[in-house]
Design a protein around this motif. Structure first.
Motif, PDB file in Angstrom:
ATOM      1  N   LEU A   4       0.837  -1.191   0.000  1.00 18.79           N
ATOM      2  CA  LEU A   4       0.000   0.000   0.000  1.00 18.79           C
ATOM      3  C   LEU A   4       0.873   1.242   0.000  1.00 18.79           C
ATOM      4  O   LEU A   4       1.910   1.274   0.653  1.00 18.79           O
ATOM      5  CB  LEU A   4      -0.890   0.011   1.243  1.00 18.79           C
ATOM      6  CG  LEU A   4      -1.974  -1.060   1.269  1.00 18.79           C
ATOM      7  CD1 LEU A   4      -2.464  -1.282   2.677  1.00 18.79           C
ATOM      8  CD2 LEU A   4      -3.123  -0.646   0.379  1.00 18.79           C
ATOM      9  N   LEU A   6       1.876   4.947   1.010  1.00 22.03           N
ATOM     10  CA  LEU A   6       1.682   5.979   2.027  1.00 22.03           C
ATOM     11  C   LEU A   6       1.932   7.316   1.350  1.00 22.03           C
ATOM     12  O   LEU A   6       3.038   7.585   0.898  1.00 22.03           O
ATOM     13  CB  LEU A   6       2.708   5.831   3.151  1.00 22.03           C
ATOM     14  CG  LEU A   6       2.498   4.767   4.214  1.00 22.03           C
ATOM     15  CD1 LEU A   6       3.597   4.895   5.248  1.00 22.03           C
ATOM     16  CD2 LEU A   6       1.147   4.909   4.864  1.00 22.03           C
ATOM     17  N   LEU A  30      -5.071   2.706  10.505  1.00 18.91           N
ATOM     18  CA  LEU A  30      -4.942   3.181   9.126  1.00 18.91           C
ATOM     19  C   LEU A  30      -6.066   2.611   8.273  1.00 18.91           C
ATOM     20  O   LEU A  30      -6.341   1.410   8.314  1.00 18.91           O
ATOM     21  CB  LEU A  30      -3.598   2.742   8.546  1.00 18.91           C
ATOM     22  CG  LEU A  30      -2.369   3.199   9.323  1.00 18.91           C
ATOM     23  CD1 LEU A  30      -1.115   2.576   8.730  1.00 18.91           C
ATOM     24  CD2 LEU A  30      -2.274   4.722   9.319  1.00 18.91           C
ATOM     25  N   GLY A  32      -7.881   2.628   4.256  1.00 18.36           N
ATOM     26  CA  GLY A  32      -7.555   2.900   2.864  1.00 18.36           C
ATOM     27  C   GLY A  32      -8.361   2.047   1.932  1.00 18.36           C
ATOM     28  O   GLY A  32      -9.338   1.403   2.334  1.00 18.36           O
ATOM     29  N   VAL A  37      -3.099   4.167   1.573  1.00 20.84           N
ATOM     30  CA  VAL A  37      -3.620   4.560   2.880  1.00 20.84           C
ATOM     31  C   VAL A  37      -4.086   6.001   2.751  1.00 20.84           C
ATOM     32  O   VAL A  37      -3.338   6.852   2.270  1.00 20.84           O
ATOM     33  CB  VAL A  37      -2.522   4.462   3.962  1.00 20.84           C
ATOM     34  CG1 VAL A  37      -3.017   5.017   5.291  1.00 20.84           C
ATOM     35  CG2 VAL A  37      -2.048   3.024   4.119  1.00 20.84           C
ATOM     36  N   VAL A  75      -6.647  -1.223   7.210  1.00 23.05           N
ATOM     37  CA  VAL A  75      -5.503  -1.841   6.535  1.00 23.05           C
ATOM     38  C   VAL A  75      -4.316  -2.070   7.469  1.00 23.05           C
ATOM     39  O   VAL A  75      -3.396  -2.803   7.118  1.00 23.05           O
ATOM     40  CB  VAL A  75      -5.036  -1.037   5.295  1.00 23.05           C
ATOM     41  CG1 VAL A  75      -6.119  -1.040   4.224  1.00 23.05           C
ATOM     42  CG2 VAL A  75      -4.640   0.378   5.658  1.00 23.05           C
TER      43      VAL A  75
END
Ligand SMILES: [Zn+2]
Length: 128
Positions: A4, A6, A30, A32, A37, A75
């Motif tokens: 993922l 950031l 977090l 997303g 995210v 996540v």
């Protein structure tokens, strides 16, 4: 599992939260979608010590519900090392949930660092 992303905005938000929580550890959930995210929900750290964090299950359930209502999914977690690096500590390796995204904000260096990783599932610590 794909990694993922950031975003810079999320990284800045995490660093700001980590600084605000210092000298204690910051902890956040977090949220997303499949690729990035985009939501950070700080949670109260229920541990009194400076070098640990723990999340109240009810606070976690509420945060997870907020994410779903906002169209996101859970996540992973973020936490901080107020005087350390962004690498997982021995305690992190023992206690963090394996398989989910773990982001660590390290405030111990000259500049804050943010790293994302996943702990492998360790057969030695699996319940029999
Ligand atoms: Zn840690």
């Amino acid at each position: 599992m794909s990694e993922l992303v950031l975003t810079a905005t999320v990284e800045r938000e995490l660093v700001a939260l980590a600084r605000a929580a210092a000298p204690r550890e910051m902890v956040a959930v977090l949220g997303g979608d499949g690729a990035a995210v985009h939501t950070v929900l700080p949670l109260p750290n229920t541990v009194g010590a400076d070098d640990a964090f723990q999340v109240d299950p009810i606070a976690f359930a509420r945060a997870e519900r907020r994410l779903r209502r906002a169209g996101a999914r859970f996540v992973g977690f973020a936490h901080s090392h107020p005087r350390g690096s962004a690498l997982p500590s021995a305690r992190d390796r023992r206690e963090l949930w394996p398989g989910c995204l773990q982001v660590i904000v390290g405030l111990g260096g000259t500049a804050p660092t943010v790293r994302a990783f996943r702990l492998e599932r360790n057969p030695e610590v699996q319940p029999s």
